[in-house]
Design an enzyme around this catalytic site. Structure first.
Site, mmCIF file in Angstrom:
data_model
loop_
_atom_site.group_PDB
_atom_site.id
_atom_site.type_symbol
_atom_site.label_atom_id
_atom_site.label_comp_id
_atom_site.label_asym_id
_atom_site.label_seq_id
_atom_site.Cartn_x
_atom_site.Cartn_y
_atom_site.Cartn_z
ATOM 1 N N CYS A 24 -0.391 3.347 -6.682
ATOM 2 C CA CYS A 24 -1.378 2.830 -5.729
ATOM 3 C C CYS A 24 -1.612 1.384 -6.152
ATOM 4 O O CYS A 24 -1.811 1.114 -7.346
ATOM 5 C CB CYS A 24 -2.675 3.631 -5.809
ATOM 6 S SG CYS A 24 -4.057 2.882 -4.906
ATOM 7 N N CYS A 44 0.867 -1.172 0.000
ATOM 8 C CA CYS A 44 0.000 0.000 0.000
ATOM 9 C C CYS A 44 0.901 1.218 0.000
ATOM 10 O O CYS A 44 1.701 1.406 0.926
ATOM 11 C CB CYS A 44 -0.861 -0.021 1.261
ATOM 12 S SG CYS A 44 -1.902 1.428 1.463
HETATM 13 N N1 DGL Z 1 -3.869 0.525 -2.261
HETATM 14 C C1 DGL Z 1 -3.438 1.633 -1.482
HETATM 15 C C2 DGL Z 1 -2.255 2.333 -2.050
HETATM 16 O O1 DGL Z 1 -1.424 1.686 -2.659
HETATM 17 C C3 DGL Z 1 -4.361 2.562 -0.834
HETATM 18 C C4 DGL Z 1 -5.662 2.840 -1.207
HETATM 19 C C5 DGL Z 1 -6.495 3.584 -0.234
HETATM 20 O O2 DGL Z 1 -6.922 2.947 0.732
HETATM 21 O O3 DGL Z 1 -6.737 4.773 -0.453
HETATM 22 O O4 DGL Z 1 -2.080 3.515 -1.892
#
Ligand code: DGL
Length: 275
Positions: free
Chosen positions: A199, A75
């Protein structure tokens, strides 16, 4: 006492980290993985850094309880807001946390793992960064890039709404939002030579990004790069690879619903249990 399980932990706010998990499974099929999705609190990308830090710390502690010695923050939002602070606060003995930025930036700047030489000129000049509002606000990508490369212009586009739409399973909305975020980016930077999907949810939309950007833009996404870096890391630190044998999927959300979405995205049966 007892034999300690040592699966690798993978954490995301929700479903996005599954893109990283999937790439790791393909490269290292025998490696047991414990996935933790904080689906009930996603998206993290609209929260402040303090909030992201405390939620991430809690989720990582849950993965320590599963016997993981190594946790990957799959993440970017958590990597940007929490990783450095967790490492500075001190981790329990024998525990490691790795983020997802560094492998990506090393690929973009043509570096080998752990090459700490001064920043230098690289092939890419105009880089489009797509990420959550929190990751964009942190400027963590630009900071990590500046350690390694000079002369790179980064234009960041905060992609509000995309993670919510993916978590809700509304792919029609997610696609429309991706197209409009790409258009907004290209008004600011008409001819990027590379784009970073910053993301872990966005690789689920990678063909939409690629089509909207055009075929001349090289799109970098993290899943493959993180899987390669992990393989390399485990090769150098075989002690982090124990005899754990149990792969499992934990969520703070509704397990049935999360399982259905995960199965839809990975195109194989995934069963989540309550964290
Ligand atoms: N998948 C996450 C990232 O790589 C975060 C997404 C979120 O919860 O806003 O930033």
């Amino acid at each position: 006492g007892g034999s300690k399980r040592m699966a690798i932990g993978i954490f995301d706010s929700g479903l996005g980290g599954l893109t990283v998990l999937d790439a790791i499974c393909k490269k290292l099929p025998a490696l047991p993985l414990v996935y933790m999705g904080d689906n009930s609190r996603a998206p993290y990308g609209v929260r402040d850094a303090e909030d992201v830090y405390s939620l991430t710390t809690r989720a990582v502690e849950r993965l320590w309880q599963e016997g993981c010695d190594l946790v990957i923050l799959a993440c970017n939002t958590a990597s940007a807001a929490a990783l450095r602070r967790m490492q500075e606060a001190g981790l329990p003995e024998h525990k490691r946390v790795l983020g997802v930025f560094v492998p990506l930036i090393e690929a973009l700047t043509e570096r080998q793992w752990g090459d700490n030489s001064p920043p230098r000129q690289v092939a890419v000049k105009n880089v489009a960064l797509f990420a959550t509002p929190a990751t964009v606000a942190s400027r963590a990508f630009q900071r990590e890039l500046a350690f390694r490369a000079i002369g790179v212009d980064v234009e960041a586009q905060s992609c509000g709404g995309v993670v919510d739409a993916i978590e809700d399973g509304d792919l029609i909305l997610a696609e429309a939002l991706v197209r409009s975020h790409v258009q907004a980016l290209m008004r600011k930077m008409p001819a990027p030579d590379a784009a970073i999907l910053g993301c872990t949810h966005y690789p689920l939309m990678d063909t939409i990004f690629q089509n909207a950007l055009g075929e001349n833009v090289r799109v970098y996404s993290q899943a493959e790069l993180v899987a390669e870096s992990l393989q390399d890391y485990l090769h150098r630190h075989p002690d982090k690879l124990g005899q754990g044998s149990e792969t499992k999927f934990l969520t703070t959300g509704e397990p049935g619903l999360v399982s259905d979405r995960a199965t839809q995205f990975l195109k194989r049966k995934i069963i989540f249990e309550a964290a």
